[in-house]
Design a protein around this motif. Sequence first.
Motif, PDB file in Angstrom:
ATOM      1  N   LEU A 106       8.767 -27.940  62.268  1.00 47.96           N
ATOM      2  CA  LEU A 106       8.672 -28.696  60.939  1.00 47.96           C
ATOM      3  C   LEU A 106       9.871 -28.785  60.199  1.00 47.96           C
ATOM      4  O   LEU A 106      10.070 -29.708  59.291  1.00 47.96           O
ATOM      5  N   GLY A 107      10.594 -27.847  60.412  1.00 47.75           N
ATOM      6  CA  GLY A 107      11.970 -27.670  59.408  1.00 47.75           C
ATOM      7  C   GLY A 107      12.577 -26.486  59.833  1.00 47.75           C
ATOM      8  O   GLY A 107      12.187 -25.555  60.583  1.00 47.75           O
ATOM      9  N   THR A 108      13.813 -25.994  59.055  1.00 51.54           N
ATOM     10  CA  THR A 108      14.592 -24.892  59.078  1.00 51.54           C
ATOM     11  C   THR A 108      13.825 -23.742  58.205  1.00 51.54           C
ATOM     12  O   THR A 108      13.729 -24.070  57.175  1.00 51.54           O
ATOM     13  N   VAL A 109      13.456 -22.837  59.009  1.00 50.56           N
ATOM     14  CA  VAL A 109      12.757 -21.499  58.192  1.00 50.56           C
ATOM     15  C   VAL A 109      14.103 -20.886  57.823  1.00 50.56           C
ATOM     16  O   VAL A 109      14.638 -20.280  58.543  1.00 50.56           O
ATOM     17  N   THR A 110      14.052 -20.632  56.536  1.00 53.95           N
ATOM     18  CA  THR A 110      15.217 -19.720  55.821  1.00 53.95           C
ATOM     19  C   THR A 110      14.837 -18.432  55.641  1.00 53.95           C
ATOM     20  O   THR A 110      15.794 -17.365  55.800  1.00 53.95           O
ATOM     21  N   GLN A 111      13.694 -18.065  55.390  1.00 51.65           N
ATOM     22  CA  GLN A 111      13.412 -16.536  55.072  1.00 51.65           C
ATOM     23  C   GLN A 111      11.804 -16.517  55.257  1.00 51.65           C
ATOM     24  O   GLN A 111      10.971 -17.493  55.081  1.00 51.65           O
ATOM     25  N   VAL A 112      11.239 -15.314  55.709  1.00 48.75           N
ATOM     26  CA  VAL A 112       9.969 -14.903  55.835  1.00 48.75           C
ATOM     27  C   VAL A 112       9.433 -13.744  55.186  1.00 48.75           C
ATOM     28  O   VAL A 112      10.275 -12.665  55.322  1.00 48.75           O
ATOM     29  N   CYS A 113       8.606 -13.789  54.261  1.00 46.27           N
ATOM     30  CA  CYS A 113       8.092 -12.498  53.640  1.00 46.27           C
ATOM     31  C   CYS A 113       6.723 -12.137  54.025  1.00 46.27           C
ATOM     32  O   CYS A 113       5.931 -13.207  53.888  1.00 46.27           O
ATOM     33  N   TYR A 114       6.377 -10.920  54.179  1.00 47.26           N
ATOM     34  CA  TYR A 114       4.865 -10.780  54.617  1.00 47.26           C
ATOM     35  C   TYR A 114       4.593  -9.550  53.856  1.00 47.26           C
ATOM     36  O   TYR A 114       5.584  -8.652  53.355  1.00 47.26           O
TER      37      TYR A 114
END
Length: 188
Positions: free
Chosen positions: A63-71
Amino acid sequence: MPRLSIGIDQSYTGCAVVHYNAADGTATETIYDFSPSKAGVGPQRLAHVHNTLHEHFHMIRLLGTVTQVCYEGYAYGSKFRREELGELGGMMKLALVQVYPPHLLHAVAPTTVKKFVTGSGRADKDKMILAVYKRWQHESSSHDAADAYTLARIAEALAAPELPELGFQQEVLDTIRNPKPARSKKKA
């Protein structure tokens, strides 16, 4: 392509995933029921969790550019089902690193998630839902979704350091960017 940030709140029985689109301020939340009655038990359940999340993370990537992931990280004082929760968390992390580079992934302590939205690390679940609505006008379908939305906003703030943040939010971001090394246990 839109710039996306992802927030994930996983529990023993389920998982809330929110991806936030910084360009238009929209968020999409997905709630998965990973309870044993729905997902099975043992290795079958772990495979189901892994496959479902891997597919979901891959779909977001398209869907797009994933810049960061927080879990949300583990609540280390918790005693209940910690081994099973650890296994489920391991499947989520495996699915994440199969889709995104490790430098985009950040574990955030539950108290830190609460502090980012409320200013205090001690907010209860109902206060989190209300605080998310008051701060960002986002209606969450559950406390898990409110936490996942907050994690997505933390991920967005990490990706866009030019965003003005409140003092306590800046403290949270600094803690995530510069984690303290784990303390070693004293030998007896």
